[in-house]
Design a protein around this motif. Structure first.
Motif, PDB file in Angstrom:
ATOM      1  N   ARG A 191     -23.624 -58.600  35.674  1.00 39.23           N
ATOM      2  CA  ARG A 191     -24.518 -57.445  35.605  1.00 39.23           C
ATOM      3  C   ARG A 191     -24.004 -56.355  36.536  1.00 39.23           C
ATOM      4  NH1 ARG A 191     -28.821 -60.606  37.207  1.00 39.23           N
ATOM      5  NH2 ARG A 191     -29.435 -58.846  38.499  1.00 39.23           N
ATOM      6  N   THR A 192     -23.488 -55.296  35.931  1.00 40.50           N
ATOM      7  CA  THR A 192     -22.916 -54.206  36.707  1.00 40.50           C
ATOM      8  C   THR A 192     -23.545 -52.889  36.284  1.00 40.50           C
ATOM      9  OG1 THR A 192     -20.825 -53.213  37.422  1.00 40.50           O
ATOM     10  CG2 THR A 192     -20.968 -53.937  35.124  1.00 40.50           C
ATOM     11  N   TRP A 193     -23.061 -51.763  36.805  1.00 38.74           N
ATOM     12  CA  TRP A 193     -23.703 -50.482  36.539  1.00 38.74           C
ATOM     13  C   TRP A 193     -22.695 -49.344  36.695  1.00 38.74           C
ATOM     14  CZ3 TRP A 193     -24.812 -53.848  40.461  1.00 38.74           C
ATOM     15  CH2 TRP A 193     -24.439 -53.478  41.759  1.00 38.74           C
ATOM     16  N   LEU A 228     -23.217 -53.624  31.349  1.00 37.33           N
ATOM     17  CA  LEU A 228     -23.074 -52.434  32.177  1.00 37.33           C
ATOM     18  C   LEU A 228     -24.277 -51.512  32.000  1.00 37.33           C
ATOM     19  CD1 LEU A 228     -19.655 -50.549  32.456  1.00 37.33           C
ATOM     20  CD2 LEU A 228     -21.844 -49.432  32.870  1.00 37.33           C
ATOM     21  N   HIS A 229     -25.027 -51.351  33.075  1.00 41.88           N
ATOM     22  CA  HIS A 229     -26.221 -50.508  33.066  1.00 41.88           C
ATOM     23  C   HIS A 229     -25.817 -49.043  33.197  1.00 41.88           C
ATOM     24  CE1 HIS A 229     -29.974 -49.026  35.482  1.00 41.88           C
ATOM     25  NE2 HIS A 229     -29.989 -48.606  34.231  1.00 41.88           N
ATOM     26  N   VAL A 230     -26.120 -48.247  32.164  1.00 34.22           N
ATOM     27  CA  VAL A 230     -25.844 -46.811  32.190  1.00 34.22           C
ATOM     28  C   VAL A 230     -27.055 -46.119  32.815  1.00 34.22           C
ATOM     29  CG1 VAL A 230     -25.316 -44.790  30.790  1.00 34.22           C
ATOM     30  CG2 VAL A 230     -24.393 -47.031  30.150  1.00 34.22           C
ATOM     31  N   LYS A 231     -26.874 -45.601  34.016  1.00 38.05           N
ATOM     32  CA  LYS A 231     -28.013 -45.049  34.748  1.00 38.05           C
ATOM     33  C   LYS A 231     -28.496 -43.723  34.179  1.00 38.05           C
ATOM     34  CE  LYS A 231     -27.024 -47.256  39.193  1.00 38.05           C
ATOM     35  NZ  LYS A 231     -26.804 -47.026  40.643  1.00 38.05           N
ATOM     36  N   ASP A 232     -27.603 -42.985  33.543  1.00 33.94           N
ATOM     37  CA  ASP A 232     -27.971 -41.693  32.967  1.00 33.94           C
ATOM     38  C   ASP A 232     -28.626 -41.922  31.604  1.00 33.94           C
ATOM     39  OD1 ASP A 232     -28.196 -39.158  31.930  1.00 33.94           O
ATOM     40  OD2 ASP A 232     -26.116 -38.557  32.319  1.00 33.94           O
ATOM     41  N   ASN A 233     -29.953 -41.790  31.555  1.00 37.30           N
ATOM     42  CA  ASN A 233     -30.687 -42.064  30.318  1.00 37.30           C
ATOM     43  C   ASN A 233     -30.438 -41.030  29.228  1.00 37.30           C
ATOM     44  OD1 ASN A 233     -32.108 -44.511  30.823  1.00 37.30           O
ATOM     45  ND2 ASN A 233     -33.419 -43.395  32.259  1.00 37.30           N
ATOM     46  N   SER A 234     -29.806 -39.912  29.587  1.00 33.01           N
ATOM     47  CA  SER A 234     -29.561 -38.876  28.576  1.00 33.01           C
ATOM     48  C   SER A 234     -28.298 -39.147  27.770  1.00 33.01           C
ATOM     49  CB  SER A 234     -29.434 -37.500  29.254  1.00 33.01           C
ATOM     50  OG  SER A 234     -28.262 -37.430  30.058  1.00 33.01           O
ATOM     51  N   ASP A 237     -14.620 -44.895  32.115  1.00 30.51           N
ATOM     52  CA  ASP A 237     -14.900 -44.238  33.397  1.00 30.51           C
ATOM     53  C   ASP A 237     -15.475 -45.195  34.428  1.00 30.51           C
ATOM     54  OD1 ASP A 237     -14.022 -41.859  32.389  1.00 30.51           O
ATOM     55  OD2 ASP A 237     -16.019 -41.022  32.019  1.00 30.51           O
ATOM     56  N   ASN A 238     -15.897 -46.390  33.997  1.00 34.94           N
ATOM     57  CA  ASN A 238     -16.665 -47.245  34.907  1.00 34.94           C
ATOM     58  C   ASN A 238     -16.154 -48.677  35.024  1.00 34.94           C
ATOM     59  OD1 ASN A 238     -19.218 -45.643  35.847  1.00 34.94           O
ATOM     60  ND2 ASN A 238     -18.973 -45.142  33.672  1.00 34.94           N
ATOM     61  N   LEU A 239     -15.017 -48.979  34.410  1.00 38.43           N
ATOM     62  CA  LEU A 239     -14.428 -50.317  34.529  1.00 38.43           C
ATOM     63  C   LEU A 239     -12.920 -50.199  34.708  1.00 38.43           C
ATOM     64  CD1 LEU A 239     -15.981 -52.748  31.865  1.00 38.43           C
ATOM     65  CD2 LEU A 239     -16.084 -52.967  34.341  1.00 38.43           C
ATOM     66  N   PRO A 240     -12.297 -51.080  35.478  1.00 34.34           N
ATOM     67  CA  PRO A 240     -10.834 -51.131  35.507  1.00 34.34           C
ATOM     68  C   PRO A 240     -10.296 -51.394  34.104  1.00 34.34           C
ATOM     69  CG  PRO A 240     -11.761 -52.408  37.310  1.00 34.34           C
ATOM     70  CD  PRO A 240     -12.907 -52.037  36.425  1.00 34.34           C
ATOM     71  N   LYS A 241      -9.146 -50.840  33.783  1.00 35.31           N
ATOM     72  CA  LYS A 241      -8.603 -50.869  32.431  1.00 35.31           C
ATOM     73  C   LYS A 241      -8.452 -52.278  31.882  1.00 35.31           C
ATOM     74  CE  LYS A 241      -4.781 -49.120  29.620  1.00 35.31           C
ATOM     75  NZ  LYS A 241      -3.510 -48.343  29.619  1.00 35.31           N
ATOM     76  N   GLU A 242      -8.089 -53.235  32.733  1.00 33.31           N
ATOM     77  CA  GLU A 242      -7.841 -54.591  32.242  1.00 33.31           C
ATOM     78  C   GLU A 242      -9.101 -55.265  31.700  1.00 33.31           C
ATOM     79  OE1 GLU A 242      -7.063 -57.462  35.708  1.00 33.31           O
ATOM     80  OE2 GLU A 242      -6.828 -55.496  36.649  1.00 33.31           O
ATOM     81  N   TRP A 258     -25.936 -50.688  28.229  1.00 35.27           N
ATOM     82  CA  TRP A 258     -27.374 -50.600  27.993  1.00 35.27           C
ATOM     83  C   TRP A 258     -27.967 -49.584  28.954  1.00 35.27           C
ATOM     84  CZ3 TRP A 258     -31.451 -51.802  31.384  1.00 35.27           C
ATOM     85  CH2 TRP A 258     -31.061 -52.354  32.614  1.00 35.27           C
ATOM     86  N   SER A 259     -29.156 -49.113  28.659  1.00 35.89           N
ATOM     87  CA  SER A 259     -29.849 -48.189  29.556  1.00 35.89           C
ATOM     88  C   SER A 259     -31.344 -48.481  29.537  1.00 35.89           C
ATOM     89  CB  SER A 259     -29.605 -46.733  29.117  1.00 35.89           C
ATOM     90  OG  SER A 259     -30.245 -46.460  27.875  1.00 35.89           O
TER      91      SER A 259
END
Length: 714
Positions: A313-315, A349-355, A371-376, A384-385
């Motif tokens: 569980r990440t964000w 991955l929790h997307v904090k921006d609900n828009s 934009d939010n995870l290492p490429k590998e 999810w949001s």
């Protein structure tokens, strides 16, 4: 062994009939009598109704007092988490907790130059007792300092997997196809290395047992053998992370005599995991014929291998350090690749921006991942949001008893389980779902731990299951697990408690029907610890599963959707949401949420749904260490038998957890973990100390939480 832990049927004083399926009539008020009375005295039902109005003056005053006390406790926890040496600095004074007056334990920090075979190992607590004994033969003195800077033994490949190609395995299972890290099948998944010994006078865990879980208790892991194969100890030009330049390194070259260095610069873990799963898909299908025996008319079918989703569980905005990347590589390699696809590792991955329209734009979805995870790890993410969960589980969730967090019901703080439930509906192909947090670390082999915990849970009988789950297992005091089981039953017999036997009966105005197979096949007394043996657990937790109504845990009344004119439903809770959940449990949680509009705080919801519907739930007795030498009767009384609710270690008494290796506020866990990585902590440890002393740390398989940041040798 003290007589108080021996089962004696002559002492039984029954206050109820075992022949009836017992319920659970606990309906304690959140801020009423239980704070000052023993939890064995139940409140009458009318007391709950009187205490329901949340705007009464008495309740407001009580809430203010409780809030002040809670703020003080949380402030202390934060203080302790950042500064918790025994000796205050700069003239600062504070009152010490009672457990800080016990002697400090230091065997955790003994290194690889003191390794001995398990048979020669004397735990630190035992050594202290012997050194204080008047018998000269008991005075064992360790050899100090070590004669050599080299480890006393060589590391070995640690392989906890079944013998996939053995006749015994293939008789009942489909063939396991080997998996690789690349499409061309040229890069073999790496092995990890352990030392076949334990540092002399290494500290003994107070809670849990390697032997009971079926884990290898004769080895320890140091950072080069554990993390080296994932890139820790070789250069970036070779595809590693080059993190060990300033580390004490004597003996580390032994692992490279046989282990090739993997170039991780172009590894696509998602693709490797998917290919492995596809190669082994026959293992996961029902009804594959087994080899027929001579004379058989119809050959039996081979056993289907059950599948696991291992969910991180990440964000958005989470920063992945090199140490975090090493940990994740270890998870994927050991759980998914080397197991022949039994596990899939996912990033939820929790997307904090609900828009962000992650459900309507593939481009936005892809860019958010990149934009939010290492490429590998790009090919392993599911977004999810909270806005998405509002649509999936729409309001209202009525009749909330008390929202202590003062947060919306769909906030991740109050409903982290919504995303897990949704994920299980989107990915119904798994039998089990591991709810894993980003600040967890494990020093051993992931497959050994996960597999052994699951197999142990499968062996547990249902009789006494919920009662055992409320207590920490202390082997030095309780003896064998069998003795512990009998002790718990003895304590239950001599109390006012009713044993849990099937789904509990309680007043309600609307509940789902429980699965018919959860009804007991026989009475409690007639069962000889048979029911449930061989049944997979629906819920495995890593802290005890307690009744929050018996404590002052602050979120115990965050309950919605039930009739406020009736007592609150019985609840169960396990602190830290880390757990393994079955598909059956998650389906029930999902239906209870969307259809019945039932809701509870995340750490209460899975155990409470399992409890209400008679599912199989266990607390796994993994090893938990303490940095002070608690007297056994005191640690048992504090953690298992607090005299009043305000003393519970799952509430205002949680300061007792600060000095251990696993709790939400454990201060010792991160300190010990960073020392293992080679860091200097609280003016102790680090490269110079390791070089001058017993070498780098070598520790047994241990689950650490929380680890909020990491650093190694500097």
């Amino acid at each position: 062994m003290s007589s108080r832990f021996q089962f004696n049927p002559l002492k039984i004083r029954t206050r109820f009939s075992y022949e009836k399926v017992p319920g659970d009539s606990q309906a304690s008020s959140p801020f009423g009598a239980p704070l000052i009375k023993s939890w064995k005295h139940r409140n009458p039902l009318w007391a709950n109704r009187l205490q329901r109005p949340r705007l009464s003056l008495a309740r407001i005053i009580t809430i203010l007092i409780v809030s002040l006390l809670l703020a003080s406790t949380l402030g202390t926890s934060i203080y302790r988490r950042n500064r918790w040496n025994d000796s205050p600095k700069g003239g600062e004074e504070r009152k010490q907790y009672h457990w800080e007056h016990y002697p400090r334990l230091n065997g955790f920090f003994n290194g690889i130059r003191t390794l001995v075979p398990k048979e020669q190992w004397v735990p630190e607590q035992e050594y202290i007792q012997k050194s204080q004994s008047p018998n000269p033969e008991d005075n064992v003195k360790p050899k100090w300092p070590p004669a050599s800077k080299e480890p006393t033994m060589d590391p070995i490949v640690f392989n906890p997997y079944p013998k996939w190609d053995s006749p015994a395995y293939l008789k009942n299972h489909e063939k396991v196809e080997a998996c690789y890290l690349d499409e061309a099948e040229k890069i073999n998944p790496p092995d990890i290395y352990a030392y076949p010994g334990i540092p002399q006078n290494m500290t003994l865990p107070f809670f849990g047992s390697y032997e009971e879980l079926g884990m290898n208790d004769k080895v320890c892991f140091e950072r080069f053998g554990r993390l080296g194969p994932y890139g820790y100890s070789y250069s970036r030009e070779e595809g590693g992370l080059q993190m060990s330049d300033k580390s004490e390194r004597n003996g580390q070259e032994a692992i490279w005599k046989t282990e090739p260095k993997v170039d991780y610069r172009n590894i696509d873990w998602g693709a490797a995991q998917k290919t492995c799963r596809e190669k082994n898909k026959a293992r996961f299908v029902e009804g594959v014929p087994a080899e027929p025996k001579e004379g058989e008319k119809a050959p039996p079918t081979k056993e289907r291998t059950k599948r696991h989703a291992y969910i991180l569980r990440t964000w958005t905005g989470y920063k992945y350090s090199d140490y975090q990347i090493l940990t994740i590589r270890a998870m994927i390699n050991e759980l998914a690749i080397k197991s022949g696809g039994e596990y899939d590792v996912h990033f939820l991955l929790h997307v904090k921006d609900n828009s962000l329209p992650i459900w309507s734009s593939d481009e936005v979805y892809r860019k958010t991942i990149e934009d939010n995870l290492p490429k590998e790890f790009w090919g392993m993410a599911t977004l999810w949001s909270e806005q998405q969960m509002r649509m999936y589980y729409p309001e209202p969730f009525p009749n909330n008893v008390y929202n202590h967090a003062k947060a919306p019901v769909h906030s991740v703080y109050r409903s982290a389980h919504f995303a897990m439930q949704w994920f299980s509906q989107v990915h119904p192909e798994y039998d089990f779902y591991w709810n894993w947090e980003m600040d967890l670390r494990f020093s051993g082999h992931y497959y050994e731990f996960n597999n052994r915990v699951g197999e142990w849970a499968k062996r547990q009988p249902r009789k006494g299951m919920w009662e055992r789950a409320t207590r920490y297992y202390i082997p030095a005091l309780h003896g064998s697990w069998k003795n512990f089981t009998e002790m718990v039953e003895d304590e239950m017999y001599n109390s006012d408690e009713k044993p849990v036997w099937g789904p509990p009966k309680f007043e309600n105005s609307g509940m789902l029907d429980s699965p018919p197979e959860t009804e007991p096949p026989r009475s409690y007394l007639a069962d000889n610890y048979e029911w449930g043996v061989g049944e997979d657990a629906d819920l495995i937790t890593f802290n005890p599963i307690f009744d929050p109504a018996k404590t002052n845990w602050v979120f115990r009344d965050d309950v919605s959707g039930y009739n406020l004119d009736l007592p609150e439903p019985p609840r169960r809770c396990a602190i830290i949401t880390v757990s393994r959940l079955s598909k059956r449990l998650l389906d029930l949680m999902h239906i209870e949420t969307y259809l019945m509009k039932h809701h509870m705080f995340p750490e209460m919801w899975p155990p409470s749904v399992a409890f209400h519907h008679g599912l199989k739930a266990v607390y796994a007795p993994h090893a938990v260490y303490f940095n002070h030498d608690w007297p056994l009767d005191v640690i048992d009384g504090t953690f298992n038998h607090p005299p009043k609710p305000t003393d519970s270690v799952f509430g205002w008494g949680e300061h007792n957890q600060l000095g251990n290796s696993f709790y939400y506020n454990a201060g010792f866990s991160s300190t010990w973990w960073r020392r293992w990585l080679g860091s200097r902590e609280d003016d102790e440890g680090g490269t110079e100390a390791e070089e001058a002393g017993s070498g780098r740390l070598c520790i047994r398989p241990t689950l650490f939480h929380p680890v909020k940041y990491e650093k190694g040798a500097e």
